[in-house]
Design an enzyme around this catalytic site. Structure first.
Site, short mmCIF file in Angstrom:
data_model
loop_
_atom_site.label_atom_id
_atom_site.label_comp_id
_atom_site.label_asym_id
_atom_site.label_seq_id
_atom_site.Cartn_x
_atom_site.Cartn_y
_atom_site.Cartn_z
N ASP A 407 0.86 -1.19 0.00
CA ASP A 407 0.00 0.00 0.00
C ASP A 407 0.90 1.24 0.00
O ASP A 407 2.11 1.14 0.20
CB ASP A 407 -0.86 -0.06 1.28
CG ASP A 407 -1.91 1.03 1.34
OD1 ASP A 407 -2.28 1.58 0.28
OD2 ASP A 407 -2.37 1.33 2.47
N GLU A 410 2.75 4.98 -3.88
CA GLU A 410 2.74 5.96 -5.01
C GLU A 410 4.07 6.71 -5.12
O GLU A 410 4.42 7.07 -6.25
CB GLU A 410 1.57 6.92 -4.81
CG GLU A 410 0.21 6.28 -5.03
CD GLU A 410 -0.18 5.29 -3.93
OE1 GLU A 410 0.26 5.48 -2.79
OE2 GLU A 410 -0.90 4.34 -4.25
N ASP A 485 -8.85 3.53 -2.69
CA ASP A 485 -9.86 3.95 -1.71
C ASP A 485 -11.12 4.51 -2.36
O ASP A 485 -11.33 5.72 -2.45
CB ASP A 485 -9.26 5.00 -0.77
CG ASP A 485 -8.13 4.42 0.06
OD1 ASP A 485 -8.04 3.17 0.15
OD2 ASP A 485 -7.34 5.20 0.62
O1 MIG Z 1 -3.85 6.02 4.58
O2 MIG Z 1 -3.57 0.72 5.67
O3 MIG Z 1 -5.80 2.07 0.28
O4 MIG Z 1 -6.73 -0.17 1.61
O5 MIG Z 1 -6.76 -0.10 4.42
C1 MIG Z 1 -4.61 4.86 4.49
C2 MIG Z 1 -4.74 1.45 5.79
C3 MIG Z 1 -3.72 3.67 4.29
C4 MIG Z 1 -4.92 2.94 2.32
C5 MIG Z 1 -5.33 1.73 1.54
C6 MIG Z 1 -6.35 0.97 2.33
C7 MIG Z 1 -5.79 0.57 3.68
C8 MIG Z 1 -5.34 1.82 4.43
N1 MIG Z 1 -4.38 2.55 3.62
#
Ligand code: MIG
Length: 799
Positions: A407, A410, A485
Site C-alpha cells: 500500500d 505511489e 480507496d
Molecule cells: O492512509 O492501511 O488504500 O486499503 O486499508 C490509508 C490502511 C492507508 C490505504 C489503503 C487501504 C488501507 C489503508 N491505507
C-alpha cells in the site's frame, strides 16, 4: 499544451528537413538538418517503435516497462525512397516518413487504408527549469475514432473528448472523472473504420493524453521530460492490440495459485487475534466460502514494517498455522515508509547500507506516513530490492504468511503538497541516476517487484502472491492490484466496473475493487449488488476502512447474507472457468474481462457501452447499478445467449430488459459454450474434485471451449504437468457432436465428466461415445439431460 512560462519562452520547436538516412538491421535512423534523430525500430511486423532525440545522441536505452521476454522478429522489411518520403513496408504495415519535416503516417499493408497519421508530429519545448525537453506528439484523429485504455481512469470506457494525466497519486475517496489516481499506464487503443491500433508512450515522467478535447480532430500526448519514445501497435483487432501490448510489457510471470482466485476478506483492521478468529469462524459457521484473511497496518508494532504488535498477536506463527488448518491464507500489508527509529533493525540496516532515498543536496528524504517520520527505500536500486526481498524471510518462511499487500507505494506522503516526494529526490534507476520526476511513476512498481522477489523466494515451491496499489505499465508481471480507496456509493459500483474493464484492456487483468466501498458504509442492497459484480472480477475482495461499521457478508441481515453466499458459491463453482481464462491471459495476453468493444469492435453499438462485459470467453455479465431495481436494460452483443438462471435463449445485437431481483443479476452464456464447474467448496482444496461438471449450451453450428487445470499451485505446470481439454461442439438439428482433444501431462483427480446439456432441441435416443453406441436405456441419463462420460473420451455423438 504545456506552455513554458519560466524565463525565456522559445515555444515549440520542430524537426526540419531529413538530411540523412541509415539502416542498421531492424532500426532505421533519420537525421534532420537541425539535428533531430528519429529511430524507427521494427519490433514485429505489426509493432514499430518511434524514438526521437533533439540533441544528436540518445540516452541509454532502458525501460522498466518492456519485458525481456517480449517477442521480436518480423517476416518482411523493405525500405524504399521516394521523392518526398521514405516508405517502410512490413507484412502488416506501411509507414511513410516525410522528408520535409520527419512526420509519419501508417497504413494497413493489406488495403492501404490510413491507420494513424502525425498532425504536427513530434515537437518539443526546452525545459529551462529542469533541463532536457518537454516532448510532444500530435496526431490526426480519424473520422469516428474512439479511444480506450489508460489503466485505472475512473471514467466511461470511451475516452474521446477528454484529457488525462499520468502521475501516480494516492486518491482517498476519488470520484468519477478524478484524474490522475493510483496508476500510470500510458497505453491507449484507437479504433476507427473497424480497425484498432495502440500507442504505448513509454515515458515515466508526468505525462498527458488529449483525445480530441483541446482540438476536435487532434489526439496528442506529451511528457514533462525524457524522450518521445512510443510503440505503435497494430491490430486490426483490438484484442490483438491488447495482446501485443501485453506481450511487450509482460504477462504474469506465473499463474496465480488457485486459492488466490477465491474470495478474500479484509478490513482496516482486524485485530487482535480473537477478532480475526471470530471472523474466520463465522465464515465457516455460515458456510460462506473464503480463502484469505487480511491484516492491515495495526498488526505491526507502531506501524514498523516486518514487526508484530505482540499484544494483539502474541504468537503469529501459531495463529497463521491455525488459520491455515481451517483453510485460510493470511495476507499482511507492507508499506514503503520505514520508521526513523535507531532501535529498529530494518531502519538500521537501511541506514547503514545507504538504501534510503535522498534529496538533491544529500539529506534523506524524510516524510510522514503512518509510523510518523520515515525514510523510504530506493526500490529503483537492484541491491535495495534484494535487501527488501530478504526481509520477507521471517514473515513467509517462518510465520507462514501467504501473500503481501503493498500500500501507499505511489509513494504517499502525508501533510505535504502533492502528497508525495518532491521532484528533487534522487533515485538509482538501475544505474541511470535521476530525480523523482522520472522515477515517481515507477516507484510503486519497483516496490511491488521487490516484494514479489521475496515472496517468490520464500514461498517456493508454492507460487507467490502480491497486491499493489500503485502501478506503471508492466507491473502485471509481478502482482495483482486493487483500485484503491473508493466509496460506498452506487456511482462507485459502476466506477469499479469501468476500472476493472479498463485495467484488463490495459494489459493488467488481475484486478478488483474494494467490494462494498472502502470509505463510508454500504447498505445491504448496495453490498449485495457489489458482491454480484465482484465475483466476476479477477481479484475478489471485500475491504473497508472499518470506522463506518461492519462490512462482512453477514453484516446486513440474513437476506443479504443469503444473496452474498449464493454469489460467492457461484464464484467457487466457476473456478476452473476463471483459471482457464487466467491461463489464456498469462499465455497469450488475452484480457480476462472484455469490454463489449473489445469483444466485438465491428458492431458500432459496442463503442460506447460501459456496463456489460464478457467474463472469460463465454459469460456475459452486467451489474445492477441502481437501488430498488427489479432488473435493467442491457445490450447483448451479436450472437445467441442463454440466460444463466432460466436457460431462456436471447438473440444478440439488441438492447433488452432483463429481470434481476436482488438475489439475481443479468448473467448470460454464449450459445455453444461448455462451462467447467467444480463443486462448492469452503476454500480451494477443501474437497477432492471427484468429477468435472460441464454445462453444455446447445447451438446450431460450431463453438470451441477450453478447460485448463493443473496442481493449482507450484511450478510443475511449467514442465508440462497441466491438463488442457480442447472441446469442439457442433450442433445440428437432431445431433450434437462434442470432440475432445487433450494435451498436457497432469492427471486430474477425477475420472468423470458430467455433461449437463442445456437447450437441446431434440429428445436423446442414442449416444455414441468413441464409436460405441449406447441406447437410451443403457445410459445413466436423467430427465435433465445429464450424461456422465469418461474424462478421456475423444468423440461424443448425441442423437
Ligand atoms: O492512509 O492501511 O488504500 O486499503 O486499508 C490509508 C490502511 C492507508 C490505504 C489503503 C487501504 C488501507 C489503508 N491505507
Amino acid at each position: 499544451m504545456i506552455i513554458n512560462t519560466e524565463l525565456e519562452y522559445k515555444g515549440n520547436m520542430f524537426p526540419s528537413q531529413i538530411a540523412s538516412y541509415e539502416k542498421d538491421l531492424d532500426t532505421l535512423s533519420f537525421t534532420t538538418e537541425n539535428g533531430v534523430i528519429l529511430h524507427i525500430t521494427v519490433v514485429r511486423d505489426s509493432v514499430l517503435r518511434f524514438r526521437y532525440t533533439t540533441t544528436g545522441i540518445f540516452e541509454n536505452d532502458f525501460s522498466y516497462a518492456i519485458t525481456k521476454y517480449a517477442s521480436r522478429g518480423y517476416n518482411h522489411l523493405e525500405v524504399s525512397e521516394e521523392e518526398d518520403k521514405y516508405v517502410i513496408t512490413t507484412s502488416k504495415l506501411i509507414c511513410h516518413v516525410f522528408k520535409a519535416d520527419l512526420r509519419s503516417a501508417i497504413f494497413d499493408a493489406k488495403d492501404n487504408s490510413i491507420i494513424c497519421q502525425d498532425e504536427l508530429g513530434f515537437h518539443w519545448e526546452e525545459s529551462y527549469e529542469f533541463g532536457g525537453d518537454i516532448v510532444k506528439m500530435s496526431k490526426n484523429a480519424q473520422e469516428g475514432e474512439s479511444y480506450y485504455g489508460l489503466g485505472d481512469k475512473p471514467v466511461d470506457n470511451n475516452l474521446k473528448g477528454k484529457r488525462f494525466e499520468n502521475w501516480v497519486t494516492d486518491s482517498y475517496a476519488y470520484g468519477k472523472n478524478t484524474d490522475p489516481i493510483y496508476k500510470a499506464i500510458p497505453f491507449y487503443t484507437g479504433l476507427h473504420n473497424k480497425k484498432a491500433y495502440g500507442i504505448f508512450f513509454d515515458n515515466t515522467f508526468r505525462s498527458f493524453f488529449d483525445f480530441c478535447q483541446e482540438r476536435r480532430n487532434i489526439t496528442s500526448f506529451w511528457a514533462q521530460g525524457g524522450e518521445m519514445n512510443y510503440y505503435f501497435i497494430y491490430g486490426p483487432e483490438m484484442s490483438e492490440v491488447v495482446a501485443n501490448y501485453t506481450d511487450l510489457t509482460g504477462k504474469p510471470h506465473e499463474l496465480p495459485a488457485l486459492w488466490t482466485l477465491g474470495y478474500h476478506q479484509c478490513k482496516w483492521s482486524y485485530y487482535p487475534e480473537s477478532k480475526v478468529k471470530e471472523i474466520t469462524k463465522k465464515f465457516r459457521d455460515l458456510k460462506i466460502p473464503c480463502d484469505a484473511i487480511y491484516l492491515d497496518i495495526d498488526y505491526m508494532d507502531g506501524f514498523r514494517c516486518f514487526t508484530w504488535n505482540k499484544e494483539y498477536f502474541p504468537d503469529p506463527k501459531r495463529m497463521v498455522q491455525e488459520l491455515k488448518e481451517d483453510g485460510f491464507k493470511t495476507i499482511v500489508i507492507i508499506d514503503p515508509g520505514i520508521k526513523i527509529d535507531h532501535d529498529y533493525s530494518v531502519f538500521k540496516e537501511g541506514l547503514e547500507n545507504d538504501y534510503f532515498c535522498k534529496r538533491a543536496d544529500g539529506p534523506y528524504m524524510k516524510g510522514k506516513v503512518w509510523p510518523g517520520e520515515c525514510y523510504f527505500p530506493d526500490f529503483t536500486n537492484p541491491e535495495v530490492r534484494d535487501w527488501w526481498s530478504n526481509l520477507f524471510r521471517e514473515l513467509v518462511e517462518e510465520i507462514g504468511v501467504k501473500g503481501v499487500w503493498n500500500d501507499m507505494n505511489e509513494p504517499a506522503v502525508m501533510e505535504v503538497p502533492g502528497k508525495t516526494f518532491p521532484y528533487d529526490v534522487r533515485h538509482d534507476y538501475e544505474g541511470h541516476h535521476c530525480s523523482h520526476r522520472k522515477a515517481h511513476n515507477i516507484y510503486g512498481m519497483q516496490m511491488a517487484r521487490a516484494t514479489y522477489q521475496g515472496l517468490k523466494k520464500f514461498s517456493y515451491p508454492k507460487r507467490p502472491f502480491v497486491i499493489t496499489r500503485a502501478a506503471y505499465s508492466g507491473t502485471q508481471r509481478y502482482t495483482s492490484s486493487w483500485t484503491g480507496d473508493n466509496v460506498a456509493t452506487w456511482e462507485h459500483l459502476s466506477i469499479a466496473n469501468l476500472q476493472a474493464q479498463r485495467m484488463c484492456m490495459s494489459g493488467f487483468s488481475f484486478i478488483g475493487s474494494d467490494i462494498g466501498g472502502f470509505a463510508e458504509q454500504p447498505n445491504g442492497e448496495l453490498y449485495a449488488r457489489w458482491i454480484q459484480l465482484g465475483v466476476f472480477h479477477p481479484f475478489c475482495r471485500t475491504h473497508s476502512s472499518g470506522d463506518h461499521g461492519d462490512q462482512e457478508p453477514w453484516a446486513f441481515g440474513d437476506n443479504i447474507t443469503d444473496v452474498v453466499r449464493k454469489f460467492i458459491e457461484l464464484r467457487y463453482q466457476l473456478l476452473p472457468y476463471l483459471y482457464t481464462a487466467f491461463w489464456r491471459y498469462a499465455e497469450e495476453g488475452i484480457p480476462i474481462l472484455k469490454s463489449l468493444v473489445l469483444y466485438d469492435q465491428h458492431d458500432t453499438h459496442t463503442h460506447y457501452r460501459n456496463d456489460e462485459f464478457i467474463f472469460g470467453e463465454k459469460i456475459l455479465a452486467c451489474p445492477i447499478n441502481e437501488p430498488n431495481a427489479k432488473g435493467r436494460r442491457m445490450y447483448f452483443p451479436k450472437g445467441e445467449w442463454y440466460n444463466f438462471w432460466t436457460d431462456e435463449l436471447v438473440n444478440g445485437g439488441q438492447e433488452l430488459w432483463v429481470d434481476a431481483d436482488l438475489d439475481s443479476m443479468p448473467v448470460f452464456i454464449k450459445a455453444g459454450a461448455m462451462i467447467p464447474k467444480y463443486p462448492i467448496q469452503q476454500y480451494v482444496g477443501e474437497k477432492e474434485i471427484e468429477e468435472l461438471i460441464l454445462d453444455v449450451y446447445y447451438k446450431e453450428g460450431k463453438e470451441t471451449s477450453q478447460v485448463y487445470e493443473d496442481a493449482n499451485d507450484g511450478y510443475d505446470y511449467i514442465k508440462g504437468r497441466y491438463s488442457l481439454r480442447n472441446f469442439t461442439l457442433t450442433g445440428r438439428e437432431n445431433e450434437l457432436i462434442i470432440q475432445q482433444h487433450k494435451s498436457g501431462k497432469y492427471t486430474t483427480p477425477y475420472e468423470t465428466l458430467k455433461l449437463r446439456i442445456h437447450g437441446l432441441p431434440f429428445k436423446i435416443k442414442t449416444v455414441k461415445i468413441d464409436k460405441v453406441e449406447y441406447s437410451f436405456k443403457d445410459l445413466k441419463l436423467n430427465g435433465d439431460n445429464t450424461l456422465e462420460v469418461h474424462k478421456d473420451f475423444n468423440d461424443l455423438h448425441i442423437m
